[in-house]
Design a protein around this motif. Structure first.
Motif, short mmCIF file in Angstrom:
data_model
loop_
_atom_site.label_atom_id
_atom_site.label_comp_id
_atom_site.label_asym_id
_atom_site.label_seq_id
_atom_site.Cartn_x
_atom_site.Cartn_y
_atom_site.Cartn_z
N ALA A 186 42.55 41.03 36.47
CA ALA A 186 42.79 41.61 35.15
C ALA A 186 41.96 42.87 34.92
O ALA A 186 42.42 43.83 34.30
CB ALA A 186 42.49 40.59 34.06
N LEU A 187 40.73 42.88 35.44
CA LEU A 187 39.86 44.03 35.22
C LEU A 187 39.94 45.06 36.35
O LEU A 187 39.46 46.18 36.19
CB LEU A 187 38.41 43.57 35.04
CG LEU A 187 38.00 43.23 33.61
CD1 LEU A 187 38.66 41.94 33.14
CD2 LEU A 187 36.50 43.11 33.46
N GLY A 188 40.51 44.68 37.48
CA GLY A 188 40.62 45.62 38.59
C GLY A 188 39.30 45.99 39.20
O GLY A 188 39.12 47.11 39.68
N LEU A 189 38.34 45.06 39.21
CA LEU A 189 37.00 45.32 39.71
C LEU A 189 36.59 44.25 40.72
O LEU A 189 37.10 43.12 40.66
CB LEU A 189 35.98 45.30 38.56
CG LEU A 189 36.13 46.35 37.46
CD1 LEU A 189 35.19 46.03 36.31
CD2 LEU A 189 35.85 47.74 38.02
N PRO A 190 35.67 44.57 41.63
CA PRO A 190 35.06 43.50 42.42
C PRO A 190 34.40 42.50 41.48
O PRO A 190 33.87 42.86 40.43
CB PRO A 190 34.02 44.23 43.27
CG PRO A 190 34.42 45.66 43.26
CD PRO A 190 35.09 45.90 41.94
N VAL A 191 34.42 41.22 41.87
CA VAL A 191 33.92 40.17 40.98
C VAL A 191 33.03 39.22 41.75
O VAL A 191 33.28 38.90 42.91
CB VAL A 191 35.11 39.42 40.33
CG1 VAL A 191 36.03 38.80 41.37
CG2 VAL A 191 34.61 38.34 39.37
N SER A 192 31.94 38.80 41.10
CA SER A 192 31.05 37.78 41.65
C SER A 192 30.96 36.65 40.64
O SER A 192 30.90 36.88 39.43
CB SER A 192 29.65 38.35 41.92
OG SER A 192 29.70 39.36 42.91
N VAL A 193 30.93 35.41 41.14
CA VAL A 193 30.89 34.23 40.28
C VAL A 193 29.71 33.37 40.71
O VAL A 193 29.52 33.12 41.90
CB VAL A 193 32.21 33.42 40.38
CG1 VAL A 193 32.22 32.27 39.37
CG2 VAL A 193 33.43 34.33 40.17
N THR B 245 48.21 31.77 44.45
CA THR B 245 49.08 32.41 45.43
C THR B 245 48.26 33.29 46.34
O THR B 245 47.27 33.88 45.93
CB THR B 245 50.14 33.27 44.73
OG1 THR B 245 49.48 34.32 44.04
CG2 THR B 245 50.97 32.46 43.75
N PRO B 246 48.64 33.40 47.62
CA PRO B 246 47.91 34.27 48.54
C PRO B 246 47.88 35.72 48.06
O PRO B 246 46.92 36.43 48.27
CB PRO B 246 48.70 34.12 49.85
CG PRO B 246 49.43 32.83 49.72
CD PRO B 246 49.73 32.67 48.28
N GLY C 153 37.34 33.80 39.69
CA GLY C 153 37.21 35.14 40.25
C GLY C 153 38.55 35.86 40.35
O GLY C 153 38.65 37.05 40.01
N ALA C 154 39.58 35.17 40.81
CA ALA C 154 40.88 35.82 41.03
C ALA C 154 41.49 36.30 39.73
O ALA C 154 41.98 37.43 39.63
CB ALA C 154 41.83 34.85 41.74
N ILE C 155 41.47 35.45 38.70
CA ILE C 155 42.14 35.80 37.45
C ILE C 155 41.39 36.93 36.73
O ILE C 155 42.00 37.91 36.29
CB ILE C 155 42.28 34.56 36.55
CG1 ILE C 155 43.27 33.57 37.19
CG2 ILE C 155 42.73 34.95 35.14
CD1 ILE C 155 43.40 32.25 36.45
N VAL C 156 40.08 36.81 36.62
CA VAL C 156 39.31 37.83 35.91
C VAL C 156 39.26 39.13 36.71
O VAL C 156 39.42 40.22 36.17
CB VAL C 156 37.90 37.32 35.58
CG1 VAL C 156 37.07 38.42 34.91
CG2 VAL C 156 37.97 36.09 34.68
N GLY C 157 39.04 39.01 38.02
CA GLY C 157 38.96 40.20 38.85
C GLY C 157 40.25 40.99 38.86
O GLY C 157 40.25 42.23 38.82
N ARG D 81 44.56 40.62 46.46
CA ARG D 81 44.34 41.78 45.62
C ARG D 81 42.91 41.85 45.10
O ARG D 81 42.44 42.92 44.78
CB ARG D 81 45.30 41.73 44.42
CG ARG D 81 46.70 42.22 44.74
CD ARG D 81 47.38 42.66 43.47
NE ARG D 81 47.47 41.58 42.50
CZ ARG D 81 48.53 40.82 42.32
NH1 ARG D 81 49.59 40.99 43.07
NH2 ARG D 81 48.55 39.89 41.41
N VAL D 82 42.24 40.73 44.97
CA VAL D 82 40.95 40.67 44.28
C VAL D 82 39.82 40.61 45.31
O VAL D 82 39.89 39.88 46.29
CB VAL D 82 40.90 39.44 43.36
CG1 VAL D 82 39.56 39.36 42.66
CG2 VAL D 82 42.03 39.51 42.34
#
Length: 419
Positions: free
Chosen positions: A202-209, A17-18, A196-200, A23-24
């Motif tokens: 859940a943790l509320g952090l910037p994420v790199s994959v 979903t957009p 990235g979207a799901i893990v980011g 959010r991430v």
């Protein structure tokens, strides 16, 4: 910052979903040694600190005025701290005060999603691993699997109540679009997985994959100990083998990330009679993977007992004197040596680094890798060695993915991490 890695056909998520995407913060990892002044000063502090400004100027080639400006900015951002207690006797003025990475208040979270096991680690800003846990990689639908992994990572993060998490980095096999954090992973039957979207979220952090073998090569560039005067110029070939097999190339301090995604050596012919899922025989992964060896060990009667068998059982049998187990591991070592020689002759890199438990968990097989390599390669011997990260190479791959943006562009990345 470098151009994000793209793929020839965009990986598309299924059911995304957009709102989740908005959010991430999915940030492409920077798998390189950055040459901007702030990155150079932070790298000097991480690898040599506590360090003086004068020494930093000599090491980095920057002017003392530039070093002073960068130190001031990094101190203000909380990435450095001064060590007044180490100031030389008689020294006058703040520029004489040594500084180092401010590693105690913060951590980053690294997640390596393997075909069988997922590791979750916490690292400080120097790239030193503080602790970690392993969980079986969930064999359920990709969204449910990623949600379970994220839940475990979030629970693990709460153990470090005195440190603030800044970033999460995820390394995994398959085809990864680092710009979107979406991945395809054939072994896990993931297609368009919103890693990235799901893990980011859940943790509320910037994420790199990142693709995991490319991340391993980056760990050698950014986290492996080296002489401060030694520049990782030239080219390197990183070869990985465990449950999967893969390679990555480095060029002048940067991991080569093709626009079409990483290449594959899974189906390179080896001359063995191992049957591959593709319908052919002798493909590399079907010959050397942990799963392939366990299947053969069971069929040969080397290992017995209920499923699932662990590759450690085969290593233990060989170390305990089983000739058949030893010969099976030696046979794999020879295939690996010949394959590395073929790739080395093809690319002719300045350095070759071998990583993964196929090389590190049974030292008695290493001489057979070297012998097969020497017999198969036609080029003069250069720098060829086993990774110094040993059996923790997957953890450091995830760690460097979580740190790469901070290392490449420290001040903007710190602002992003702190919201």
């Amino acid at each position: 910052m470098s151009t994000p890695t793209l793929v020839s056909a965009p990986l598309r998520s299924h059911g995304s979903t957009p709102r989740a995407a908005n959010r991430v913060q999915v940030i492409s990892p920077e798998l390189r040694i950055a040459d901007n002044p702030a990155a150079a000063v932070l790298r000097a502090a991480s690898t040599q600190g506590p360090i003086s400004r004068d020494t930093t100027a000599r090491t980095t080639g920057l002017s003392i005025a530039t070093v002073n400006r960068q130190v001031a900015g990094l101190l203000g951002a909380g990435l450095l701290r001064e060590r007044a207690d180490l100031t030389a006797s008689g020294a006058i003025g703040r520029p004489r005060v040594p500084f180092e990475t401010n590693h105690e208040p913060y951590l980053t979270i690294g997640i390596h999603i393997g075909a069988v096991v997922t590791s979750i680690t916490a690292s400080d800003l120097r790239g030193r691993i503080l602790g970690g846990v392993e969980i079986p990689t969930p064999r359920v639908h990709q969204d449910a699997a990623l949600t379970a992994i994220a839940r475990s990572a979030r629970s693990f993060t709460t153990r470090w109540h005195r440190r603030s998490p800044l970033w999460v980095g995820i390394a995994l096999g398959g085809r990864v679009d680092s710009a979107t954090g979406i991945a395809d992973h054939a072994r896990l039957n993931w297609r368009g997985a919103r890693v990235g979207a799901i893990v980011g979220e859940a943790l509320g952090l910037p994420v790199s994959v990142a693709a995991h073998v490319e991340a391993m090569a980056a760990a050698e560039l950014l986290l492996a100990p080296r002489n401060p005067q030694e520049a990782p110029a030239g080219t390197g070939l990183y070869f990985y083998a465990r449950e999967t097999a893969g390679i990555a190339l480095t060029i002048d301090g940067r991991v080569h990330t093709p626009n079409n995604g990483p290449g594959s050596i899974v189906h390179l012919p080896t001359g063995s009679d191992a049957e591959c899922e593709c319908g052919h025989r002798g493909c590399l992964e079907a010959t050397v993977s942990d799963r392939a060896l366990l299947d053969r060990a069971r069929s040969m009667g080397i290992l017995t007992g209920p499923e699932p068998l662990a590759i450690s059982s085969l290593y233990q049998a060989a170390s305990s004197g089983s000739v058949a187990a030893h010969e099976l591991l030696v046979e794999r070592a020879k295939v690996l040596g010949r394959t590395v020689a073929m790739l080395r002759d093809l690319f002719n890199p300045d350095r070759v680094i071998l990583g993964g438990q196929s090389f590190t968990e049974y030292p008695a097989a290493i001489p057979h890798v070297a012998e097969a390599f020497a017999q198969s390669s036609t080029l003069p011997r250069k720098d060829i060695r086993v990774s110094g990260f040993g059996n923790r190479v997957q953890e450091f791959a995830a760690s460097v993915t979580s740190l790469s943006a901070l290392y490449a562009d420290p001040l903007p990345s710190m602002r992003r991490a702190l919201g």
